[in-house]
Write a protein that holds these residues in place. Structure first.
Motif, PDB file in Angstrom:
ATOM      1  N   SER A   1     -11.877   3.259   8.466  1.00  0.00           N
ATOM      2  CA  SER A   1     -12.060   4.187   9.589  1.00  0.00           C
ATOM      3  C   SER A   1     -10.687   4.626  10.077  1.00  0.00           C
ATOM      4  CB  SER A   1     -12.808   3.499  10.735  1.00  0.00           C
ATOM      5  OG  SER A   1     -12.011   2.458  11.286  1.00  0.00           O
ATOM      6  N   ALA A   2     -10.678   5.639  10.939  1.00  0.00           N
ATOM      7  CA  ALA A   2      -9.426   6.072  11.555  1.00  0.00           C
ATOM      8  C   ALA A   2      -8.860   4.948  12.422  1.00  0.00           C
ATOM      9  CB  ALA A   2      -9.654   7.330  12.381  1.00  0.00           C
ATOM     10  N   LYS A   3      -9.745   4.252  13.126  1.00  0.00           N
ATOM     11  CA  LYS A   3      -9.315   3.135  13.988  1.00  0.00           C
ATOM     12  C   LYS A   3      -8.625   2.059  13.135  1.00  0.00           C
ATOM     13  CE  LYS A   3     -11.191  -0.149  17.330  1.00  0.00           C
ATOM     14  NZ  LYS A   3     -12.389  -0.659  17.988  1.00  0.00           N
ATOM     15  N   ASN A   4      -9.192   1.766  11.977  1.00  0.00           N
ATOM     16  CA  ASN A   4      -8.617   0.811  11.038  1.00  0.00           C
ATOM     17  C   ASN A   4      -7.221   1.266  10.600  1.00  0.00           C
ATOM     18  OD1 ASN A   4      -8.998   0.337   7.574  1.00  0.00           O
ATOM     19  ND2 ASN A   4      -8.736  -1.421   8.920  1.00  0.00           N
ATOM     20  N   ALA A   5      -7.077   2.539  10.268  1.00  0.00           N
ATOM     21  CA  ALA A   5      -5.791   3.086   9.810  1.00  0.00           C
ATOM     22  C   ALA A   5      -4.741   3.032  10.920  1.00  0.00           C
ATOM     23  CB  ALA A   5      -5.974   4.521   9.327  1.00  0.00           C
ATOM     24  N   ILE A   6      -5.130   3.381  12.130  1.00  0.00           N
ATOM     25  CA  ILE A   6      -4.203   3.345  13.269  1.00  0.00           C
ATOM     26  C   ILE A   6      -3.750   1.908  13.531  1.00  0.00           C
ATOM     27  CG2 ILE A   6      -4.040   3.711  15.771  1.00  0.00           C
ATOM     28  CD1 ILE A   6      -5.978   6.164  15.285  1.00  0.00           C
TER      29      ILE A   6
ATOM     30  N   MET B   1       0.833  -1.204   0.000  1.00  0.00           N
ATOM     31  CA  MET B   1       0.000   0.000   0.000  1.00  0.00           C
ATOM     32  C   MET B   1       0.865   1.252   0.000  1.00  0.00           C
ATOM     33  SD  MET B   1      -1.469   0.549   3.851  1.00  0.00           S
ATOM     34  CE  MET B   1      -1.982  -1.105   4.193  1.00  0.00           C
ATOM     35  N   VAL B   2       0.431   2.211  -0.811  1.00  0.00           N
ATOM     36  CA  VAL B   2       1.072   3.515  -0.881  1.00  0.00           C
ATOM     37  C   VAL B   2      -0.011   4.529  -0.540  1.00  0.00           C
ATOM     38  CG1 VAL B   2       2.331   5.143  -2.340  1.00  0.00           C
ATOM     39  CG2 VAL B   2       2.538   2.702  -2.770  1.00  0.00           C
ATOM     40  N   MET B   3       0.306   5.472   0.301  1.00  0.00           N
ATOM     41  CA  MET B   3      -0.699   6.449   0.717  1.00  0.00           C
ATOM     42  C   MET B   3      -0.459   7.839   0.159  1.00  0.00           C
ATOM     43  SD  MET B   3      -3.106   5.237   2.610  1.00  0.00           S
ATOM     44  CE  MET B   3      -3.370   3.491   2.479  1.00  0.00           C
ATOM     45  N   GLU B   4       0.760   8.086  -0.302  1.00  0.00           N
ATOM     46  CA  GLU B   4       1.085   9.440  -0.756  1.00  0.00           C
ATOM     47  C   GLU B   4       1.690   9.415  -2.157  1.00  0.00           C
ATOM     48  OE1 GLU B   4       2.385  12.091   2.791  1.00  0.00           O
ATOM     49  OE2 GLU B   4       3.375  10.134   3.034  1.00  0.00           O
TER      50      GLU B   4
ATOM     51  N   SER C   1      -2.546  13.006   8.244  1.00  0.00           N
ATOM     52  CA  SER C   1      -3.550  13.774   7.497  1.00  0.00           C
ATOM     53  C   SER C   1      -4.696  12.876   7.029  1.00  0.00           C
ATOM     54  CB  SER C   1      -2.907  14.479   6.295  1.00  0.00           C
ATOM     55  OG  SER C   1      -2.310  13.527   5.423  1.00  0.00           O
ATOM     56  N   ILE C   2      -4.392  11.662   6.623  1.00  0.00           N
ATOM     57  CA  ILE C   2      -5.438  10.722   6.191  1.00  0.00           C
ATOM     58  C   ILE C   2      -6.215  10.210   7.399  1.00  0.00           C
ATOM     59  CG2 ILE C   2      -5.837   8.434   5.178  1.00  0.00           C
ATOM     60  CD1 ILE C   2      -3.706   9.104   3.103  1.00  0.00           C
ATOM     61  N   ILE C   3      -5.519   9.924   8.480  1.00  0.00           N
ATOM     62  CA  ILE C   3      -6.193   9.479   9.704  1.00  0.00           C
ATOM     63  C   ILE C   3      -7.164  10.563  10.187  1.00  0.00           C
ATOM     64  CG2 ILE C   3      -5.862   8.840  12.131  1.00  0.00           C
ATOM     65  CD1 ILE C   3      -3.203   7.477  11.210  1.00  0.00           C
ATOM     66  N   HIS C   4      -6.722  11.817  10.155  1.00  0.00           N
ATOM     67  CA  HIS C   4      -7.595  12.926  10.583  1.00  0.00           C
ATOM     68  C   HIS C   4      -8.807  13.074   9.667  1.00  0.00           C
ATOM     69  CE1 HIS C   4      -4.924  13.970  13.783  1.00  0.00           C
ATOM     70  NE2 HIS C   4      -3.968  14.413  13.000  1.00  0.00           N
ATOM     71  N   ARG C   5      -8.607  12.880   8.379  1.00  0.00           N
ATOM     72  CA  ARG C   5      -9.754  12.927   7.449  1.00  0.00           C
ATOM     73  C   ARG C   5     -10.797  11.888   7.831  1.00  0.00           C
ATOM     74  NH1 ARG C   5      -8.460  13.003   1.064  1.00  0.00           N
ATOM     75  NH2 ARG C   5     -10.711  12.659   0.987  1.00  0.00           N
ATOM     76  N   LEU C   6     -10.330  10.699   8.142  1.00  0.00           N
ATOM     77  CA  LEU C   6     -11.245   9.619   8.527  1.00  0.00           C
ATOM     78  C   LEU C   6     -11.902   9.914   9.876  1.00  0.00           C
ATOM     79  CD1 LEU C   6      -8.970   6.672   7.380  1.00  0.00           C
ATOM     80  CD2 LEU C   6     -11.196   7.252   6.388  1.00  0.00           C
ATOM     81  N   GLU C   7     -11.136  10.461  10.819  1.00  0.00           N
ATOM     82  CA  GLU C   7     -11.685  10.807  12.145  1.00  0.00           C
ATOM     83  C   GLU C   7     -12.768  11.866  12.040  1.00  0.00           C
ATOM     84  OE1 GLU C   7      -8.059  10.194  15.362  1.00  0.00           O
ATOM     85  OE2 GLU C   7      -8.123  12.042  14.207  1.00  0.00           O
ATOM     86  N   ASN C   8     -12.570  12.829  11.176  1.00  0.00           N
ATOM     87  CA  ASN C   8     -13.482  13.967  11.062  1.00  0.00           C
ATOM     88  C   ASN C   8     -14.639  13.743  10.100  1.00  0.00           C
ATOM     89  OD1 ASN C   8     -11.944  15.476  12.911  1.00  0.00           O
ATOM     90  ND2 ASN C   8     -10.546  16.119  11.298  1.00  0.00           N
ATOM     91  N   ALA C   9     -14.629  12.617   9.409  1.00  0.00           N
ATOM     92  CA  ALA C   9     -15.677  12.345   8.421  1.00  0.00           C
ATOM     93  C   ALA C   9     -16.973  11.908   9.102  1.00  0.00           C
ATOM     94  CB  ALA C   9     -15.205  11.257   7.455  1.00  0.00           C
ATOM     95  N   LYS C  10     -18.076  12.422   8.579  1.00  0.00           N
ATOM     96  CA  LYS C  10     -19.385  11.998   9.090  1.00  0.00           C
ATOM     97  C   LYS C  10     -19.605  10.511   8.778  1.00  0.00           C
ATOM     98  CE  LYS C  10     -24.237  13.358   9.094  1.00  0.00           C
ATOM     99  NZ  LYS C  10     -25.222  14.324   8.609  1.00  0.00           N
TER     100      LYS C  10
ATOM    101  N   ILE D   1       0.573   5.160   7.049  1.00  0.00           N
ATOM    102  CA  ILE D   1      -0.610   5.975   6.773  1.00  0.00           C
ATOM    103  C   ILE D   1      -0.417   7.302   7.488  1.00  0.00           C
ATOM    104  CG2 ILE D   1      -3.116   6.143   6.959  1.00  0.00           C
ATOM    105  CD1 ILE D   1      -3.064   2.986   7.150  1.00  0.00           C
ATOM    106  N   PRO D   2      -0.339   8.403   6.731  1.00  0.00           N
ATOM    107  CA  PRO D   2      -0.047   9.694   7.348  1.00  0.00           C
ATOM    108  C   PRO D   2      -1.191  10.200   8.231  1.00  0.00           C
ATOM    109  CG  PRO D   2      -0.302   9.932   4.967  1.00  0.00           C
ATOM    110  CD  PRO D   2      -0.438   8.478   5.286  1.00  0.00           C
TER     111      PRO D   2
END
Length: 170
Positions: free
Chosen positions: A93-98, A62-65, A112-121, A109-110
């Motif tokens: 989800s953010a939990k999945n990424a962490i 996996m590549v994230m950036e 910034s991506i974790i925060h996007r997932l955390e803040n997503a409805k 996984i940076p």
């Protein structure tokens, strides 16, 4: 294994080195690579060995950036003349990424991506959106992508649609 595939493609039994009665195979062998690897010099050396053993392409973890994939292609894969299939991973989800960052060797996984997932409805939808953005970006750098949508394979079509990848299914 790459050397054995190469021998089979030349019609030789990899163990006895004798000709195979059924003739040669036409396997198209590839090798795995991790663009997130910190030691690019050793990575290049390992990939040179894989190419010399018969690898015809690389499939990445996996590549994230985009910048990570670009650096990998420009500095390693392109000079070795090895086409790349870039790894896109569907995060749920953010939990999945962490969790992935914690337990998967080499995963990066940076925040910034974790925060996007955390803040997503709707984190699962945001994961699809992220994967689509990566697919659209990576396809301009690599020869293709492979989408890893573990236990959510039905979302691959959504990712491709959002990425504007036109599939002509027959």
């Amino acid at each position: 294994l790459l050397k054995q595939v190469e021998q089979l493609n030349h019609g030789l039994d990899p163990v006895s080195k004798e000709a195979i009665a059924d003739g040669s195979t036409s396997l198209f062998a590839g090798a795995a690579a991790d663009p997130n690897c910190k030691g690019f010099k050793s990575l290049r050396h390992r990939l040179e060995q894989k190419k010399n053993a018969g690898a015809k392409f690389l499939q990445t973890q996996m590549v994230m950036e985009t910048k990570v994939l670009e650096k990998f292609c420009v500095e390693i894969a392109d000079p070795l003349d090895l086409p790349v299939l870039a790894g896109v991973f569907l995060l749920k989800s953010a939990k999945n990424a962490i969790f992935i960052n914690r337990v998967v060797p080499g995963a990066c996984i940076p925040d910034s991506i974790i925060h996007r997932l955390e803040n997503a409805k709707y984190p699962q939808e945001e994961g699809v959106k992220i994967a689509a953005e990566q697919t659209k970006s990576f396809i301009k750098i690599a020869k293709g992508v492979h989408i890893m949508a573990i236990k959510a394979e039905e979302r691959i079509i959504d990712i491709l649609d959002m990425a504007d990848i036109n599939l002509q299914l027959k």
